[in-house]
Design a protein around this motif. Structure first.
Motif, PDB file in Angstrom:
ATOM      1  N   CYS A  72       0.842  -1.193   0.000  1.00  0.00           N
ATOM      2  CA  CYS A  72       0.000   0.000   0.000  1.00  0.00           C
ATOM      3  C   CYS A  72       0.883   1.252   0.000  1.00  0.00           C
ATOM      4  CB  CYS A  72      -0.885   0.046   1.242  1.00  0.00           C
ATOM      5  SG  CYS A  72      -2.088  -1.288   1.375  1.00  0.00           S
ATOM      6  N   PRO A  73       0.399   2.327  -0.579  1.00  0.00           N
ATOM      7  CA  PRO A  73       1.109   3.602  -0.414  1.00  0.00           C
ATOM      8  C   PRO A  73       0.957   4.072   1.030  1.00  0.00           C
ATOM      9  CG  PRO A  73      -0.985   3.959  -1.511  1.00  0.00           C
ATOM     10  CD  PRO A  73      -0.830   2.475  -1.386  1.00  0.00           C
ATOM     11  N   TYR A 140       3.835   5.206  -6.306  1.00  0.00           N
ATOM     12  CA  TYR A 140       2.413   5.366  -6.613  1.00  0.00           C
ATOM     13  C   TYR A 140       2.128   6.687  -7.306  1.00  0.00           C
ATOM     14  CZ  TYR A 140       0.778   1.086  -4.485  1.00  0.00           C
ATOM     15  OH  TYR A 140       0.522  -0.239  -4.232  1.00  0.00           O
ATOM     16  N   GLU A 144       0.364   6.887 -11.276  1.00  0.00           N
ATOM     17  CA  GLU A 144      -0.738   7.740 -11.738  1.00  0.00           C
ATOM     18  C   GLU A 144      -0.581   8.087 -13.223  1.00  0.00           C
ATOM     19  OE1 GLU A 144      -3.402   9.048  -9.975  1.00  0.00           O
ATOM     20  OE2 GLU A 144      -2.877   7.812  -8.258  1.00  0.00           O
ATOM     21  N   VAL A 151       2.786  -2.053  -8.593  1.00  0.00           N
ATOM     22  CA  VAL A 151       3.890  -1.662  -7.717  1.00  0.00           C
ATOM     23  C   VAL A 151       4.380  -2.899  -6.977  1.00  0.00           C
ATOM     24  CG1 VAL A 151       4.583  -0.284  -5.720  1.00  0.00           C
ATOM     25  CG2 VAL A 151       3.063   0.701  -7.443  1.00  0.00           C
ATOM     26  N   LEU A 186      -3.116   9.570  -2.705  1.00  0.00           N
ATOM     27  CA  LEU A 186      -2.865   8.409  -3.552  1.00  0.00           C
ATOM     28  C   LEU A 186      -3.845   7.289  -3.213  1.00  0.00           C
ATOM     29  CD1 LEU A 186       1.033   8.430  -3.258  1.00  0.00           C
ATOM     30  CD2 LEU A 186      -0.316   9.134  -5.249  1.00  0.00           C
ATOM     31  N   PRO A 188      -4.829   3.485  -2.791  1.00  0.00           N
ATOM     32  CA  PRO A 188      -4.230   2.153  -2.640  1.00  0.00           C
ATOM     33  C   PRO A 188      -4.990   1.126  -3.475  1.00  0.00           C
ATOM     34  CG  PRO A 188      -5.555   2.680  -0.724  1.00  0.00           C
ATOM     35  CD  PRO A 188      -5.548   3.910  -1.584  1.00  0.00           C
ATOM     36  N   CYS A 192      -4.352  -4.404  -0.845  1.00  0.00           N
ATOM     37  CA  CYS A 192      -2.903  -4.222  -0.706  1.00  0.00           C
ATOM     38  C   CYS A 192      -2.461  -4.445   0.738  1.00  0.00           C
ATOM     39  CB  CYS A 192      -2.489  -2.832  -1.189  1.00  0.00           C
ATOM     40  SG  CYS A 192      -3.133  -1.465  -0.184  1.00  0.00           S
TER      41      CYS A 192
END
Length: 216
Positions: A72-73, A140, A144, A151, A186, A188, A192
């Protein structure tokens, strides 16, 4: 009973013609069948028609479960400023110059390009952006610009990211058409895995040294 030699010869000739016709028919059928098999095999080989031995479950469609291992971001993180992102761009396709063109496209946004090169393997997707925990915000942010990219997390300690371009990649959009909103956090991917980002203690460690140098 005496057989007319001429009649006997006619009968033998008729039998030979009949045998030849039957042989011609049999060989003609065999040759036609072999040609048909060869044509079908060539069509399967060139993917004109699907293979009868193809198993539909061998290449499953991506699902939310497939992203369960994606990192995850950082929570509620905004896109990173492009000029603070350092990226390596790798070409995992047979398209000549793809890494250079993509690196140029990213540089137009301000991304710092560290290197561009061919990748030691192949990748069929859009792109795979590889980063360590410190680079997830940057990864991330670049994703975009690459709809459909994934990722992947590795063990690197810095924030540099690798952009591995795959066969489904097209091009980087122009800056004026950029879909990145710096005010929107951002997103996710579904399912994630949260990643703990190490705290950057470098500034804290350097501060006392700076103060000590000032006192001296």
């Amino acid at each position: 009973m005496t057989t007319d030699p001429a009649e006997a010869e006619r009968r033998r000739a008729a039998r030979r013609r009949h045998l030849q016709q039957r042989q011609t028919l049999v060989f003609g059928i065999l040759i036609t069948a072999m040609l048909a098999v060869a044509l079908v095999a060539a069509a399967v080989w060139s993917n004109v028609i699907p293979s009868p031995f193809a198993r539909p479950f061998s290449s499953p469609e991506p699902t939310e479960a497939a992203t369960a291992n994606a990192p995850c971001p950082p929570a509620d993180a905004l896109p990173a400023p492009f000029n603070e992102i350092t990226a390596n761009v790798f070409n995992a396709t047979d398209q000549t110059g793809l890494a250079a063109r993509t690196a140029s496209g990213l540089a137009q946004f301000g991304v710092v390009i560290s290197q561009e090169a061919n990748y030691g393997g192949s990748f069929e997707g859009v792109a795979n952006v590889v980063s360590g925990p410190r680079g997830l915000q940057a990864a991330y942010t670049v994703v975009e610009l690459l709809p459909g990219a994934t990722v992947t997390l590795d063990g690197r300690d810095d924030a540099t990211i690798d952009v591995v371009l795959g066969g489904a990649f097209s091009e980087i959009p122009a800056p004026e058409a950029a879909p990145v909103d710096p005010e929107v956090p951002l997103t996710p991917p579904p399912g994630c895995t949260p990643v703990e980002v190490p705290e950057d203690t470098g500034a804290e460690q350097e501060a006392p040294v700076a103060e000590e140098a000032t006192e001296r």
